[in-house]
Design a protein around this motif. Sequence first.
Motif, PDB file in Angstrom:
ATOM      1  N   SER A  22      28.867 -78.097  98.954  1.00 28.24           N
ATOM      2  CA  SER A  22      30.405 -78.474  98.300  1.00 28.24           C
ATOM      3  C   SER A  22      31.383 -76.858  98.427  1.00 28.24           C
ATOM      4  O   SER A  22      32.331 -76.931  97.933  1.00 28.24           O
ATOM      5  CB  SER A  22      30.162 -78.515  96.889  1.00 28.24           C
ATOM      6  N   ASN A  23      30.206 -75.686  98.246  1.00 32.12           N
ATOM      7  CA  ASN A  23      31.168 -74.044  97.873  1.00 32.12           C
ATOM      8  C   ASN A  23      31.207 -73.900  99.411  1.00 32.12           C
ATOM      9  O   ASN A  23      32.094 -72.746  99.253  1.00 32.12           O
ATOM     10  CB  ASN A  23      30.046 -73.937  96.811  1.00 32.12           C
ATOM     11  N   LEU A  24      31.110 -74.623 100.408  1.00 30.89           N
ATOM     12  CA  LEU A  24      31.545 -73.829 101.855  1.00 30.89           C
ATOM     13  C   LEU A  24      32.802 -72.956 101.597  1.00 30.89           C
ATOM     14  O   LEU A  24      33.371 -72.501 102.186  1.00 30.89           O
ATOM     15  CB  LEU A  24      31.893 -74.708 102.714  1.00 30.89           C
ATOM     16  N   TRP A  25      33.482 -74.075 100.948  1.00 30.09           N
ATOM     17  CA  TRP A  25      35.481 -73.908 101.531  1.00 30.09           C
ATOM     18  C   TRP A  25      36.291 -72.354 100.264  1.00 30.09           C
ATOM     19  O   TRP A  25      36.819 -71.668 101.114  1.00 30.09           O
ATOM     20  CB  TRP A  25      35.577 -74.518 101.071  1.00 30.09           C
ATOM     21  N   ASN A  26      35.075 -72.315  99.577  1.00 23.99           N
ATOM     22  CA  ASN A  26      35.206 -71.255  98.586  1.00 23.99           C
ATOM     23  C   ASN A  26      35.276 -70.024  98.980  1.00 23.99           C
ATOM     24  O   ASN A  26      35.479 -69.206  99.420  1.00 23.99           O
ATOM     25  CB  ASN A  26      34.787 -71.054  97.075  1.00 23.99           C
ATOM     26  N   GLY A  31      36.515 -65.154 102.355  1.00 16.63           N
ATOM     27  CA  GLY A  31      35.984 -64.125 103.846  1.00 16.63           C
ATOM     28  C   GLY A  31      37.480 -64.036 104.365  1.00 16.63           C
ATOM     29  O   GLY A  31      37.696 -63.065 104.651  1.00 16.63           O
ATOM     30  N   LEU A  32      38.530 -65.043 104.091  1.00 19.34           N
ATOM     31  CA  LEU A  32      40.139 -64.680 104.707  1.00 19.34           C
ATOM     32  C   LEU A  32      40.337 -64.152 104.108  1.00 19.34           C
ATOM     33  O   LEU A  32      41.248 -62.927 105.115  1.00 19.34           O
ATOM     34  CB  LEU A  32      40.703 -66.163 104.493  1.00 19.34           C
ATOM     35  N   PHE A  37      42.921 -58.360 105.335  1.00 20.96           N
ATOM     36  CA  PHE A  37      43.279 -57.379 104.429  1.00 20.96           C
ATOM     37  C   PHE A  37      42.594 -56.211 105.628  1.00 20.96           C
ATOM     38  O   PHE A  37      43.069 -54.918 105.771  1.00 20.96           O
ATOM     39  CB  PHE A  37      41.817 -57.241 102.996  1.00 20.96           C
ATOM     40  N   PHE A  38      41.397 -56.463 105.973  1.00 26.76           N
ATOM     41  CA  PHE A  38      40.744 -55.637 106.735  1.00 26.76           C
ATOM     42  C   PHE A  38      41.963 -55.635 108.073  1.00 26.76           C
ATOM     43  O   PHE A  38      41.611 -54.146 108.837  1.00 26.76           O
ATOM     44  CB  PHE A  38      39.563 -55.927 107.774  1.00 26.76           C
TER      45      PHE A  38
ATOM     46  N   GLN B  48      31.446 -71.261 108.250  1.00 25.37           N
ATOM     47  CA  GLN B  48      32.021 -70.581 108.460  1.00 25.37           C
ATOM     48  C   GLN B  48      32.506 -70.111 109.066  1.00 25.37           C
ATOM     49  O   GLN B  48      33.461 -69.384 108.767  1.00 25.37           O
ATOM     50  CB  GLN B  48      30.769 -70.230 106.606  1.00 25.37           C
ATOM     51  N   GLU B  49      31.694 -68.571 109.770  1.00 34.09           N
ATOM     52  CA  GLU B  49      32.192 -67.863 111.041  1.00 34.09           C
ATOM     53  C   GLU B  49      32.970 -68.687 111.858  1.00 34.09           C
ATOM     54  O   GLU B  49      34.035 -68.466 112.125  1.00 34.09           O
ATOM     55  CB  GLU B  49      30.993 -67.264 111.731  1.00 34.09           C
ATOM     56  N   GLY B  50      33.005 -70.324 112.520  1.00 34.27           N
ATOM     57  CA  GLY B  50      33.999 -70.900 112.834  1.00 34.27           C
ATOM     58  C   GLY B  50      35.474 -71.459 112.689  1.00 34.27           C
ATOM     59  O   GLY B  50      36.303 -71.092 113.075  1.00 34.27           O
ATOM     60  N   PHE B  51      35.364 -71.071 110.848  1.00 32.97           N
ATOM     61  CA  PHE B  51      36.562 -71.585 111.092  1.00 32.97           C
ATOM     62  C   PHE B  51      36.992 -70.447 110.271  1.00 32.97           C
ATOM     63  O   PHE B  51      38.296 -70.546 110.422  1.00 32.97           O
ATOM     64  CB  PHE B  51      36.325 -71.946 109.530  1.00 32.97           C
ATOM     65  N   LEU B  52      36.471 -69.474 110.404  1.00 34.39           N
ATOM     66  CA  LEU B  52      36.864 -68.296 109.720  1.00 34.39           C
ATOM     67  C   LEU B  52      37.759 -67.314 111.314  1.00 34.39           C
ATOM     68  O   LEU B  52      38.676 -67.548 111.111  1.00 34.39           O
ATOM     69  CB  LEU B  52      36.279 -66.921 109.559  1.00 34.39           C
TER      70      LEU B  52
END
Lengths: 400, 189
Positions: A22-26, A31-32, A37-38, B48-52
Amino acid sequence: MEQNIEKLFKTKFENYSQKPPSNLWNKIHRGLKKKYFFKTFTIITSAIIIITTVVLFLGNQTNVINKPEKSDKLIVNNRQIEQDNNIANENIEKDNVSDNNEIGQKVITAKSNVLYVDLNSDSAVLVYKPIENKDDNNQEGFALSPNYGCTPLTVRLENSNTDYEELKWIVNNKEYKNTDIVDVEIDKPGKYEVLLYRQDNGTSFWFYDSIFVEQTPVADFEISETPFVNKKVVFDNLSFDAQNYIWFVNNHKISNEFEPTYVFENAGTYKITLIALNGKNCSDTVYKNVSVEIPAEKIVFPSAFKPNIYGSNGGYYSENQRVNEVFHPVVFQDVVEFEMEIYNRQGLKVFETNNINIGWDGYYKNTLVNVDVYVYYAKGKFADGEDFSKQGSVTVIYEK
Amino acid sequence: MNEKELLERLKKRDSTAQKYLFDKYSALFYGICLRYAYTNDEAEDILQEGFLKIYMNIKKYSGSGSFEGWMKKIIINNAINYYHKDYKYRHYSDIKDIGDVADDIEVDEYDLSHEDLLKVIQELPPGYKQVFNLYAIEGYKHKDIADIMEISENTSKSQYHRAKKILVDKIHNLIAARENNIKNRLANN
C-alpha cells in the motif's frame, strides 16, 4: 487431458494482477520529486561543463591532434575480408579431430595492395586512388596482423617507416605515442578501427585500417552419472555463444545434435570431445575422459540418497531422472518379482514395497525420517529366472 | 479521464494524473514484476523503478501503438536490467540436477494456484527465468530475447529448454506431494 506447460503458464499469468504493497505510491511520489530536482540540476551542471570545455578547447586548439581533417591525407589499407562461413561447415564434415584443434584461430590473410584516399574533395566523400609514387617512403603506413580473428585476439601493429618527428596510434579511442610496435589485446567482438598519425618535415599523414573480431564460443558439457555398458547416456551440453556442435567419441564423430544420447558398448575409458562453433570461423573445443563400467551385478543399490525436504512424493521415480530423491535399485536386466523392506536402527519398518517402480522417498507416515543409516532387505527374480536376495545399508542425507 | 487527456497531463507532470495511472496499472504491472523477481520485496523495487521510468520518459511515447504496451515494455526491460549483472555469470551449480522429463504434464485435476506456480517461476536460476517469462508468457521471439538479454539466439533457446525442464520437474514434485497429502488425509480419517 494433457496440457502444455507453456499454455498452463500463459493462461495463468498473461493478465495476472496483484495489488502492490500500500505505501508504494508514496515511495514513487517521493522518488519522482527527487528525479525532477536532479534533472534540472543535471541540465544546469552540463551546460556549465560544456561551456568550460569549449572555452578551454579554443584556448589550446593549436596543439591538438584529433582525427584526420578534411585537408589531411588519409591512406587506407585496402583488403578483401573473406567472411567465409564455409570453413565452419567444412569442419563439421570432418570425421576426426586432433588434440590441438585450432579451427577457431584460422586467420584470413590480407591482400596487401595498398590504395589511398584523400579527403580533399569538397563533398568529403572518400575517394579511392591508386598510389601515385610507390618509392615515397612516407606513404608506407603500417602492418597489421592478424586483421580478422576470434576473441581473445592479440593484434600487432607495426609502423613501416621509422623516419618521423611525431607518431601517434589511435586504436578504439586509446592513444599510443612514439612507439613503432603496439600489441593490442582485444577481448570483445566487433569492428576496431586503427589510425596512425605520422609527421615528418612538416608533412603529416594519416593511415587507416580495421580489424574484425568475432566472439569465440565456449564449449562445455557434462555427463552427470557414471555410464554403464549398454545403458543410454545423455551428454548435457553447457556451451555458450555457439550455433553448431560436433561430438566425438574417441575421435570419431558421432553427432551434430545439441544434446546427443549415446550407448557405450564396451567398458573402458573413452575420450569425449565437443567442438562448439559459432558459424563465423570461431570455435572452442573441450574434451573429457569418461570411464565406462560393467555393472558388478545385475542389480545395484545406491549407498545414500537425498530426500526432497519439501514433501513426500510417494516414491515415484523415473529411470531418466537424475535427481537422487528416491531410493531405488538400478537394474541391468528386467525384474519380474520384487520385494523390499527398509528398517531403522530401532528395528522399526519404515518402508515396504513390492513394486520395482516405487522406491522410498525418505518419508515414514508422511514425516521425513532423521538423517541416519537404514537397512534394506530386497529379494526377487530376474526375467531370466535367476533369484536374487540383497541386503545392505543406505544413508539418508539432507540439510534443512 | 480519457487516454489523450491523461497523456497531456502526464507530460505536464500533473501528480493527479500520475496517481490515476498508478491506480489503474499498478496491479497488472506488479503481477509482471513478481514473475521476474526472486522475492516480493524485489518485485516492489522493480515496480517502483519501472513507474519512475514511465513518468520520466513519458515524452518519448510517440502515440503510435498502444500506451499500455509501451508501458509494459518499460516494466519488462526494467525487470530484466535489474538482474542484468546476475545472468551474465553462467555457472549455475544446479544445472546438473535437472531431470530428463517429458514436456507435457497433467495438471487439470490439481488446481495449482497462482501462488504455487509463481513460486516455481521465481525459483528459476537467473537468465532462465527471464527467457522463460519473455518467451512463454510475454510471447517474445528468441531473436528479440537475444537482443534484449545480450545473449545469442541459441543460448536463449537452450535456456528456455532447460527452464521448461526445471518447471516440469518442480510441478511433478508439487503434484506428487499434494497427491500424497490427500492420500494421507484420507487414510487418517
